[in-house]
Design a protein around this motif. Structure first.
Motif, PDB file in Angstrom:
ATOM      1  N   GLY A  27     -27.493  33.949  46.550  1.00 37.04           N
ATOM      2  CA  GLY A  27     -27.528  35.138  45.553  1.00 37.04           C
ATOM      3  C   GLY A  27     -27.117  36.483  46.421  1.00 37.04           C
ATOM      4  O   GLY A  27     -27.241  37.843  45.597  1.00 37.04           O
ATOM      5  N   ASN A  28     -26.791  36.553  47.434  1.00 33.87           N
ATOM      6  CA  ASN A  28     -26.210  37.515  48.134  1.00 33.87           C
ATOM      7  C   ASN A  28     -24.804  37.757  47.682  1.00 33.87           C
ATOM      8  O   ASN A  28     -24.277  36.710  46.995  1.00 33.87           O
ATOM      9  N   VAL A  29     -24.180  38.566  48.078  1.00 35.44           N
ATOM     10  CA  VAL A  29     -22.950  39.103  47.722  1.00 35.44           C
ATOM     11  C   VAL A  29     -21.712  39.345  49.064  1.00 35.44           C
ATOM     12  O   VAL A  29     -22.581  40.024  49.954  1.00 35.44           O
ATOM     13  N   LEU A  30     -20.815  38.627  49.118  1.00 30.30           N
ATOM     14  CA  LEU A  30     -20.079  39.053  50.428  1.00 30.30           C
ATOM     15  C   LEU A  30     -18.862  39.909  49.905  1.00 30.30           C
ATOM     16  O   LEU A  30     -18.246  39.857  48.818  1.00 30.30           O
ATOM     17  N   VAL A  31     -18.926  41.226  50.615  1.00 35.52           N
ATOM     18  CA  VAL A  31     -17.783  42.240  50.299  1.00 35.52           C
ATOM     19  C   VAL A  31     -16.560  42.090  51.452  1.00 35.52           C
ATOM     20  O   VAL A  31     -17.024  42.076  52.576  1.00 35.52           O
ATOM     21  N   THR A  32     -15.299  42.207  50.853  1.00 39.14           N
ATOM     22  CA  THR A  32     -14.330  42.055  51.996  1.00 39.14           C
ATOM     23  C   THR A  32     -13.477  43.212  51.651  1.00 39.14           C
ATOM     24  O   THR A  32     -12.914  43.358  50.495  1.00 39.14           O
ATOM     25  N   PHE A  39     -18.820  42.390  54.837  1.00 36.51           N
ATOM     26  CA  PHE A  39     -20.295  42.739  54.869  1.00 36.51           C
ATOM     27  C   PHE A  39     -20.973  41.866  53.926  1.00 36.51           C
ATOM     28  O   PHE A  39     -20.234  41.411  52.818  1.00 36.51           O
ATOM     29  N   GLU A  40     -22.289  41.297  54.247  1.00 38.61           N
ATOM     30  CA  GLU A  40     -22.961  40.464  53.328  1.00 38.61           C
ATOM     31  C   GLU A  40     -23.992  41.461  53.008  1.00 38.61           C
ATOM     32  O   GLU A  40     -24.599  42.022  53.464  1.00 38.61           O
ATOM     33  N   ILE A  41     -24.043  41.572  51.551  1.00 41.78           N
ATOM     34  CA  ILE A  41     -25.188  42.580  50.800  1.00 41.78           C
ATOM     35  C   ILE A  41     -26.438  41.661  50.248  1.00 41.78           C
ATOM     36  O   ILE A  41     -26.154  40.726  49.762  1.00 41.78           O
ATOM     37  N   ASP A  42     -27.333  42.039  50.934  1.00 45.21           N
ATOM     38  CA  ASP A  42     -28.743  41.275  50.471  1.00 45.21           C
ATOM     39  C   ASP A  42     -29.301  41.637  49.039  1.00 45.21           C
ATOM     40  O   ASP A  42     -29.037  42.842  48.598  1.00 45.21           O
ATOM     41  N   SER A  43     -29.307  40.556  48.375  1.00 42.71           N
ATOM     42  CA  SER A  43     -29.502  40.808  46.641  1.00 42.71           C
ATOM     43  C   SER A  43     -30.932  41.392  46.502  1.00 42.71           C
ATOM     44  O   SER A  43     -31.067  42.007  45.582  1.00 42.71           O
ATOM     45  N   LEU A  44     -31.939  41.351  47.685  1.00 45.05           N
ATOM     46  CA  LEU A  44     -33.174  42.161  47.255  1.00 45.05           C
ATOM     47  C   LEU A  44     -33.284  43.539  47.604  1.00 45.05           C
ATOM     48  O   LEU A  44     -34.108  44.172  47.086  1.00 45.05           O
ATOM     49  N   SER A  45     -32.388  43.884  48.655  1.00 49.43           N
ATOM     50  CA  SER A  45     -32.657  45.284  49.232  1.00 49.43           C
ATOM     51  C   SER A  45     -31.364  46.019  48.999  1.00 49.43           C
ATOM     52  O   SER A  45     -31.105  47.173  48.817  1.00 49.43           O
ATOM     53  N   GLY A  46     -30.036  45.395  48.636  1.00 52.09           N
ATOM     54  CA  GLY A  46     -28.905  46.027  48.558  1.00 52.09           C
ATOM     55  C   GLY A  46     -28.156  46.535  50.053  1.00 52.09           C
ATOM     56  O   GLY A  46     -27.176  47.099  49.955  1.00 52.09           O
ATOM     57  N   LYS A  47     -28.879  46.229  50.853  1.00 58.71           N
ATOM     58  CA  LYS A  47     -28.298  46.605  52.104  1.00 58.71           C
ATOM     59  C   LYS A  47     -27.284  45.794  52.715  1.00 58.71           C
ATOM     60  O   LYS A  47     -27.217  44.370  52.473  1.00 58.71           O
ATOM     61  N   ALA A  48     -26.498  46.304  53.575  1.00 55.72           N
ATOM     62  CA  ALA A  48     -25.225  45.558  53.924  1.00 55.72           C
ATOM     63  C   ALA A  48     -25.333  45.011  55.385  1.00 55.72           C
ATOM     64  O   ALA A  48     -25.583  45.892  56.182  1.00 55.72           O
ATOM     65  N   VAL A  49     -25.119  44.087  55.860  1.00 51.11           N
ATOM     66  CA  VAL A  49     -24.981  43.468  57.228  1.00 51.11           C
ATOM     67  C   VAL A  49     -23.354  43.011  57.689  1.00 51.11           C
ATOM     68  O   VAL A  49     -22.668  42.300  56.976  1.00 51.11           O
ATOM     69  N   THR A  88     -20.065  56.655  43.704  1.00 56.26           N
ATOM     70  CA  THR A  88     -18.853  56.044  44.571  1.00 56.26           C
ATOM     71  C   THR A  88     -19.513  55.175  45.745  1.00 56.26           C
ATOM     72  O   THR A  88     -20.482  55.219  46.065  1.00 56.26           O
ATOM     73  N   TRP A  89     -18.240  54.615  46.243  1.00 51.40           N
ATOM     74  CA  TRP A  89     -18.430  53.428  47.558  1.00 51.40           C
ATOM     75  C   TRP A  89     -19.300  52.281  46.947  1.00 51.40           C
ATOM     76  O   TRP A  89     -20.293  52.243  46.282  1.00 51.40           O
ATOM     77  N   TRP A  90     -18.619  51.113  47.339  1.00 51.78           N
ATOM     78  CA  TRP A  90     -19.277  49.984  46.949  1.00 51.78           C
ATOM     79  C   TRP A  90     -20.786  49.675  47.707  1.00 51.78           C
ATOM     80  O   TRP A  90     -21.518  49.195  46.668  1.00 51.78           O
ATOM     81  N   SER A  91     -21.085  50.515  48.679  1.00 53.35           N
ATOM     82  CA  SER A  91     -22.394  50.272  49.403  1.00 53.35           C
ATOM     83  C   SER A  91     -23.380  51.029  48.289  1.00 53.35           C
ATOM     84  O   SER A  91     -24.555  50.466  48.356  1.00 53.35           O
ATOM     85  N   ASN A  92     -23.039  52.013  47.813  1.00 53.57           N
ATOM     86  CA  ASN A  92     -23.728  52.708  46.908  1.00 53.57           C
ATOM     87  C   ASN A  92     -23.854  52.111  45.586  1.00 53.57           C
ATOM     88  O   ASN A  92     -25.126  52.174  44.919  1.00 53.57           O
ATOM     89  N   TYR A  93     -23.162  51.354  45.032  1.00 57.98           N
ATOM     90  CA  TYR A  93     -23.299  50.480  43.786  1.00 57.98           C
ATOM     91  C   TYR A  93     -24.169  49.564  44.092  1.00 57.98           C
ATOM     92  O   TYR A  93     -25.216  49.265  43.190  1.00 57.98           O
ATOM     93  N   ALA A  94     -24.055  48.987  45.302  1.00 58.43           N
ATOM     94  CA  ALA A  94     -25.126  47.882  45.812  1.00 58.43           C
ATOM     95  C   ALA A  94     -26.470  48.347  45.746  1.00 58.43           C
ATOM     96  O   ALA A  94     -27.383  47.895  45.161  1.00 58.43           O
ATOM     97  N   ARG A  95     -26.822  49.559  46.734  1.00 62.42           N
ATOM     98  CA  ARG A  95     -27.998  49.913  46.569  1.00 62.42           C
ATOM     99  C   ARG A  95     -28.711  50.646  45.225  1.00 62.42           C
ATOM    100  O   ARG A  95     -30.049  50.419  45.047  1.00 62.42           O
ATOM    101  N   ALA A  96     -27.857  51.244  44.352  1.00 58.76           N
ATOM    102  CA  ALA A  96     -28.226  51.738  43.402  1.00 58.76           C
ATOM    103  C   ALA A  96     -28.569  50.623  42.222  1.00 58.76           C
ATOM    104  O   ALA A  96     -29.703  50.842  41.667  1.00 58.76           O
ATOM    105  N   MET A 102     -31.601  46.016  38.800  1.00 54.90           N
ATOM    106  CA  MET A 102     -30.595  45.058  38.340  1.00 54.90           C
ATOM    107  C   MET A 102     -29.942  44.105  39.303  1.00 54.90           C
ATOM    108  O   MET A 102     -28.868  43.740  39.026  1.00 54.90           O
ATOM    109  N   GLY A 103     -30.644  43.957  40.536  1.00 52.06           N
ATOM    110  CA  GLY A 103     -29.996  42.939  41.516  1.00 52.06           C
ATOM    111  C   GLY A 103     -28.445  43.409  41.949  1.00 52.06           C
ATOM    112  O   GLY A 103     -28.851  44.739  42.328  1.00 52.06           O
TER     113      GLY A 103
END
Length: 190
Positions: A27-32, A39-49, A88-96, A102-103
């Motif tokens: 359910g997480n998302v890998l961003v390249t 970065f792997e984006i956690d589906s529950l928090s939107g945080k990137a590792v 803007t920024w993919w990381s903001n799209y994830a957290r928002a 909205m997962g």
């Protein structure tokens, strides 16, 4: 009023280049990113590792795509400004996306931000919480009691860029709203 895309679609900025997103079985998302950082984006928090050593957010605009990027099977997306407040920024799209319940849908489908109901929810959430585009600034910091500070409220979006000009527009709009107020009291019975 309608949600819009950023003029120039972020050209010259570090969020201009596309990234590839791939939904994982967890359910997480890998961003390249274009430079190969992952970065792997956690589906529950939107945080990137970070998944690659020394990975940094954003890539320099004048580089060629890294082979990790080219060979990645994810969907290519761009995360330039969209909406009422220009997310803007993919990381903001994830957290928002996670903040709106909205997962990771906004990360996977960034054009959803152009839907008025989603653009409004993003704007409202940011202004109330200071998260995302609002840079830690809340509507209540500038509008409370007798305080009405349109100039500094601009800090929520793009710092003080054109703050006085935008403040004048806001004051005119406020006046229109106040002047058009309808008295909804029921008339007294005769």
């Amino acid at each position: 009023m309608k949600p819009v895309t950023e003029f120039g679609r972020g050209a010259g900025r570090n969020y201009f280049l596309p990234v590839k997103v791939e939904k994982l079985s967890t359910g997480n998302v890998l961003v390249t990113e274009f430079d190969g950082d992952q970065f792997e984006i956690d589906s529950l928090s939107g945080k990137a590792v970070a998944k690659t050593p020394k990975a940094t957010l954003g890539a320099v605009c004048n580089i060629k795509p890294n082979s990790s990027y080219v060979n990645n099977k994810g969907t290519e997306n761009r995360y330039y400004g969209r909406g009422y407040t220009q997310l803007t920024w993919w990381s903001n799209y994830a957290r928002a996306s996670v903040a709106l319940g909205m997962g990771l849908q906004l990360l996977l489908k960034p054009d959803l931000v152009l839907k008025p109901e989603i653009a409004y929810r993003l704007m409202s959430h940011g202004m109330r919480t200071g998260e995302g585009f609002a840079n830690g600034h809340r509507f209540s910091d500038y509008f409370h009691g007798d305080i009405t500070d349109y100039v500094n409220a601009r800090r929520m979006v793009n710092g003080l860029n054109r703050a006085h000009e935008i403040a004048e527009i806001a004051k005119k709009f406020e006046k229109i709203l106040i002047d058009s107020k309808v008295d909804l009291k029921c008339p007294e019975p005769a």
